[in-house]
Design a protein around this motif. Sequence first.
Motif, PDB file in Angstrom:
ATOM      1  N   PHE A  75       2.144   9.188   9.310  1.00 48.14           N
ATOM      2  CA  PHE A  75       2.210   8.644   7.964  1.00 48.14           C
ATOM      3  C   PHE A  75       0.846   8.017   7.731  1.00 48.14           C
ATOM      4  O   PHE A  75       0.237   7.479   8.655  1.00 48.14           O
ATOM      5  CB  PHE A  75       3.303   7.579   7.870  1.00 48.14           C
ATOM      6  CG  PHE A  75       4.696   8.145   7.793  1.00 48.14           C
ATOM      7  CD1 PHE A  75       5.328   8.297   6.569  1.00 48.14           C
ATOM      8  CD2 PHE A  75       5.379   8.496   8.948  1.00 48.14           C
ATOM      9  CE1 PHE A  75       6.615   8.804   6.498  1.00 48.14           C
ATOM     10  CE2 PHE A  75       6.665   9.001   8.888  1.00 48.14           C
ATOM     11  CZ  PHE A  75       7.278   9.158   7.661  1.00 48.14           C
ATOM     12  N   THR A  76       0.343   8.081   6.489  1.00 52.57           N
ATOM     13  CA  THR A  76      -1.000   7.574   6.232  1.00 52.57           C
ATOM     14  C   THR A  76      -1.047   6.670   5.007  1.00 52.57           C
ATOM     15  O   THR A  76      -0.214   6.779   4.096  1.00 52.57           O
ATOM     16  CB  THR A  76      -2.013   8.717   6.026  1.00 52.57           C
ATOM     17  OG1 THR A  76      -1.564   9.539   4.951  1.00 52.57           O
ATOM     18  CG2 THR A  76      -2.179   9.555   7.283  1.00 52.57           C
ATOM     19  N   LEU A 119       0.848  -1.195   0.000  1.00 51.31           N
ATOM     20  CA  LEU A 119       0.000   0.000   0.000  1.00 51.31           C
ATOM     21  C   LEU A 119       0.881   1.241   0.000  1.00 51.31           C
ATOM     22  O   LEU A 119       1.918   1.277   0.671  1.00 51.31           O
ATOM     23  CB  LEU A 119      -0.889   0.014   1.242  1.00 51.31           C
ATOM     24  CG  LEU A 119      -1.826  -1.176   1.406  1.00 51.31           C
ATOM     25  CD1 LEU A 119      -2.481  -1.136   2.778  1.00 51.31           C
ATOM     26  CD2 LEU A 119      -2.867  -1.182   0.308  1.00 51.31           C
ATOM     27  N   GLN A 120       0.447   2.261  -0.721  1.00 43.35           N
ATOM     28  CA  GLN A 120       1.232   3.485  -0.755  1.00 43.35           C
ATOM     29  C   GLN A 120       1.117   4.217   0.586  1.00 43.35           C
ATOM     30  O   GLN A 120       0.045   4.298   1.180  1.00 43.35           O
ATOM     31  CB  GLN A 120       0.780   4.406  -1.884  1.00 43.35           C
ATOM     32  CG  GLN A 120       1.726   5.569  -2.075  1.00 43.35           C
ATOM     33  CD  GLN A 120       1.479   6.318  -3.366  1.00 43.35           C
ATOM     34  OE1 GLN A 120       0.440   6.194  -3.993  1.00 43.35           O
ATOM     35  NE2 GLN A 120       2.455   7.121  -3.764  1.00 43.35           N
ATOM     36  N   VAL A 121       2.241   4.726   1.047  1.00 47.05           N
ATOM     37  CA  VAL A 121       2.314   5.460   2.309  1.00 47.05           C
ATOM     38  C   VAL A 121       2.735   6.887   1.990  1.00 47.05           C
ATOM     39  O   VAL A 121       3.613   7.109   1.168  1.00 47.05           O
ATOM     40  CB  VAL A 121       3.341   4.803   3.261  1.00 47.05           C
ATOM     41  CG1 VAL A 121       3.512   5.625   4.526  1.00 47.05           C
ATOM     42  CG2 VAL A 121       2.935   3.381   3.587  1.00 47.05           C
ATOM     43  N   ILE A 136      -0.424   4.801   9.771  1.00 42.59           N
ATOM     44  CA  ILE A 136       0.418   3.609   9.820  1.00 42.59           C
ATOM     45  C   ILE A 136       1.672   3.980  10.605  1.00 42.59           C
ATOM     46  O   ILE A 136       2.290   5.013  10.349  1.00 42.59           O
ATOM     47  CB  ILE A 136       0.743   3.069   8.411  1.00 42.59           C
ATOM     48  CG1 ILE A 136       1.624   1.824   8.507  1.00 42.59           C
ATOM     49  CG2 ILE A 136       1.351   4.131   7.520  1.00 42.59           C
ATOM     50  CD1 ILE A 136       1.789   1.081   7.198  1.00 42.59           C
ATOM     51  N   ARG A 137       2.009   3.162  11.574  1.00 37.76           N
ATOM     52  CA  ARG A 137       3.157   3.453  12.442  1.00 37.76           C
ATOM     53  C   ARG A 137       4.274   2.438  12.312  1.00 37.76           C
ATOM     54  O   ARG A 137       5.377   2.676  12.792  1.00 37.76           O
ATOM     55  CB  ARG A 137       2.677   3.557  13.877  1.00 37.76           C
ATOM     56  CG  ARG A 137       1.775   4.776  14.061  1.00 37.76           C
ATOM     57  CD  ARG A 137       1.329   4.991  15.485  1.00 37.76           C
ATOM     58  NE  ARG A 137       0.482   6.171  15.542  1.00 37.76           N
ATOM     59  CZ  ARG A 137      -0.842   6.142  15.404  1.00 37.76           C
ATOM     60  NH1 ARG A 137      -1.460   4.997  15.208  1.00 37.76           N
ATOM     61  NH2 ARG A 137      -1.547   7.255  15.457  1.00 37.76           N
ATOM     62  N   ALA A 138       3.985   1.295  11.669  1.00 35.69           N
ATOM     63  CA  ALA A 138       4.997   0.257  11.486  1.00 35.69           C
ATOM     64  C   ALA A 138       4.632  -0.572  10.266  1.00 35.69           C
ATOM     65  O   ALA A 138       3.480  -0.594   9.838  1.00 35.69           O
ATOM     66  CB  ALA A 138       5.085  -0.625  12.726  1.00 35.69           C
ATOM     67  N   ALA A 139       5.638  -1.255   9.721  1.00 37.81           N
ATOM     68  CA  ALA A 139       5.402  -2.111   8.561  1.00 37.81           C
ATOM     69  C   ALA A 139       6.433  -3.230   8.536  1.00 37.81           C
ATOM     70  O   ALA A 139       7.556  -3.066   9.034  1.00 37.81           O
ATOM     71  CB  ALA A 139       5.470  -1.303   7.276  1.00 37.81           C
ATOM     72  N   PRO A 147      -0.571  -6.322  10.163  1.00 36.67           N
ATOM     73  CA  PRO A 147      -2.031  -6.202  10.254  1.00 36.67           C
ATOM     74  C   PRO A 147      -2.529  -5.471  11.499  1.00 36.67           C
ATOM     75  O   PRO A 147      -3.493  -4.724  11.431  1.00 36.67           O
ATOM     76  CB  PRO A 147      -2.512  -7.652  10.253  1.00 36.67           C
ATOM     77  CG  PRO A 147      -1.415  -8.414   9.602  1.00 36.67           C
ATOM     78  CD  PRO A 147      -0.146  -7.687   9.939  1.00 36.67           C
ATOM     79  N   LEU A 148      -1.864  -5.637  12.622  1.00 32.26           N
ATOM     80  CA  LEU A 148      -2.335  -5.014  13.850  1.00 32.26           C
ATOM     81  C   LEU A 148      -1.973  -3.536  13.944  1.00 32.26           C
ATOM     82  O   LEU A 148      -2.451  -2.838  14.825  1.00 32.26           O
ATOM     83  CB  LEU A 148      -1.780  -5.760  15.061  1.00 32.26           C
ATOM     84  CG  LEU A 148      -2.222  -7.219  15.172  1.00 32.26           C
ATOM     85  CD1 LEU A 148      -1.543  -7.877  16.360  1.00 32.26           C
ATOM     86  CD2 LEU A 148      -3.723  -7.333  15.281  1.00 32.26           C
ATOM     87  N   GLU A 149      -1.117  -3.058  13.053  1.00 33.72           N
ATOM     88  CA  GLU A 149      -0.686  -1.658  13.111  1.00 33.72           C
ATOM     89  C   GLU A 149      -1.632  -0.714  12.399  1.00 33.72           C
ATOM     90  O   GLU A 149      -1.511   0.492  12.524  1.00 33.72           O
ATOM     91  CB  GLU A 149       0.727  -1.516  12.530  1.00 33.72           C
ATOM     92  CG  GLU A 149       1.790  -2.134  13.390  1.00 33.72           C
ATOM     93  CD  GLU A 149       1.897  -1.487  14.758  1.00 33.72           C
ATOM     94  OE1 GLU A 149       1.662  -0.282  14.896  1.00 33.72           O
ATOM     95  OE2 GLU A 149       2.231  -2.202  15.704  1.00 33.72           O
ATOM     96  N   ILE A 150      -2.536  -1.219  11.574  1.00 35.35           N
ATOM     97  CA  ILE A 150      -3.432  -0.343  10.825  1.00 35.35           C
ATOM     98  C   ILE A 150      -4.604   0.034  11.711  1.00 35.35           C
ATOM     99  O   ILE A 150      -5.296  -0.806  12.243  1.00 35.35           O
ATOM    100  CB  ILE A 150      -3.937  -1.029   9.546  1.00 35.35           C
ATOM    101  CG1 ILE A 150      -2.757  -1.386   8.640  1.00 35.35           C
ATOM    102  CG2 ILE A 150      -4.933  -0.136   8.817  1.00 35.35           C
ATOM    103  CD1 ILE A 150      -3.148  -2.200   7.437  1.00 35.35           C
ATOM    104  N   ARG A 151      -4.805   1.330  11.873  1.00 37.20           N
ATOM    105  CA  ARG A 151      -5.940   1.845  12.618  1.00 37.20           C
ATOM    106  C   ARG A 151      -6.768   2.658  11.644  1.00 37.20           C
ATOM    107  O   ARG A 151      -6.303   3.680  11.162  1.00 37.20           O
ATOM    108  CB  ARG A 151      -5.475   2.704  13.778  1.00 37.20           C
ATOM    109  CG  ARG A 151      -4.767   1.898  14.839  1.00 37.20           C
ATOM    110  CD  ARG A 151      -4.155   2.842  15.870  1.00 37.20           C
ATOM    111  NE  ARG A 151      -3.462   2.129  16.886  1.00 37.20           N
ATOM    112  CZ  ARG A 151      -2.243   1.630  16.785  1.00 37.20           C
ATOM    113  NH1 ARG A 151      -1.593   1.754  15.671  1.00 37.20           N
ATOM    114  NH2 ARG A 151      -1.681   0.994  17.786  1.00 37.20           N
ATOM    115  N   HIS A 152      -7.953   2.197  11.334  1.00 31.90           N
ATOM    116  CA  HIS A 152      -8.756   2.869  10.324  1.00 31.90           C
ATOM    117  C   HIS A 152      -9.287   4.201  10.841  1.00 31.90           C
ATOM    118  O   HIS A 152      -9.693   4.317  11.984  1.00 31.90           O
ATOM    119  CB  HIS A 152      -9.914   1.976   9.884  1.00 31.90           C
ATOM    120  CG  HIS A 152      -9.414   0.766   9.166  1.00 31.90           C
ATOM    121  ND1 HIS A 152      -8.973   0.819   7.869  1.00 31.90           N
ATOM    122  CD2 HIS A 152      -9.211  -0.515   9.575  1.00 31.90           C
ATOM    123  CE1 HIS A 152      -8.564  -0.381   7.504  1.00 31.90           C
ATOM    124  NE2 HIS A 152      -8.709  -1.196   8.525  1.00 31.90           N
ATOM    125  N   ALA A 153      -9.239   5.181   9.942  1.00 30.99           N
ATOM    126  CA  ALA A 153      -9.669   6.545  10.298  1.00 30.99           C
ATOM    127  C   ALA A 153     -11.180   6.603  10.424  1.00 30.99           C
ATOM    128  O   ALA A 153     -11.914   5.824   9.941  1.00 30.99           O
ATOM    129  CB  ALA A 153      -9.200   7.512   9.227  1.00 30.99           C
TER     130      ALA A 153
END
Length: 117
Positions: free
Chosen positions: A83-84, A71-73, A91-94, A111-117
């Motif tokens: 970073f989004t 996914l583009q960051v 997104i805080r980690a990858a 997967p656990l790092e994504i927090r949907h807006a």
Amino acid sequence: MPDVYRNLSRACWSVRVKNRVVGHVPSLVLRDVRFVVSLAGVRRIRLRQAREVIAYARGVPAESGLPIGALQVRFCPYRSTDFTLPDGAPIRAAALVHFASDGSCWAVPHPLEIRHA
């Protein structure tokens, strides 16, 4: 672990180790990445509207192409303090990040790092 950020003046990626720039590269890949943003830096940029390095990715250098499903960051201090992803989620980690020669950044997030807006 190196820090990587987009160098807008040179149109490349700057690589920094222990707060010292050690090189400029057109593209690279990092694994186990953490995205770092200085909140005080975001405030300064919004106030002064002047460029400075306030956000970077920190990780371990790796060998890889652009991963399938990446996914583009993006980072824009005027829109967010994180970073989004394309949907605006922070997104805080990858697991893996590909910094492309065209200036784009592509990540395979944990997967656990994504927090949907």
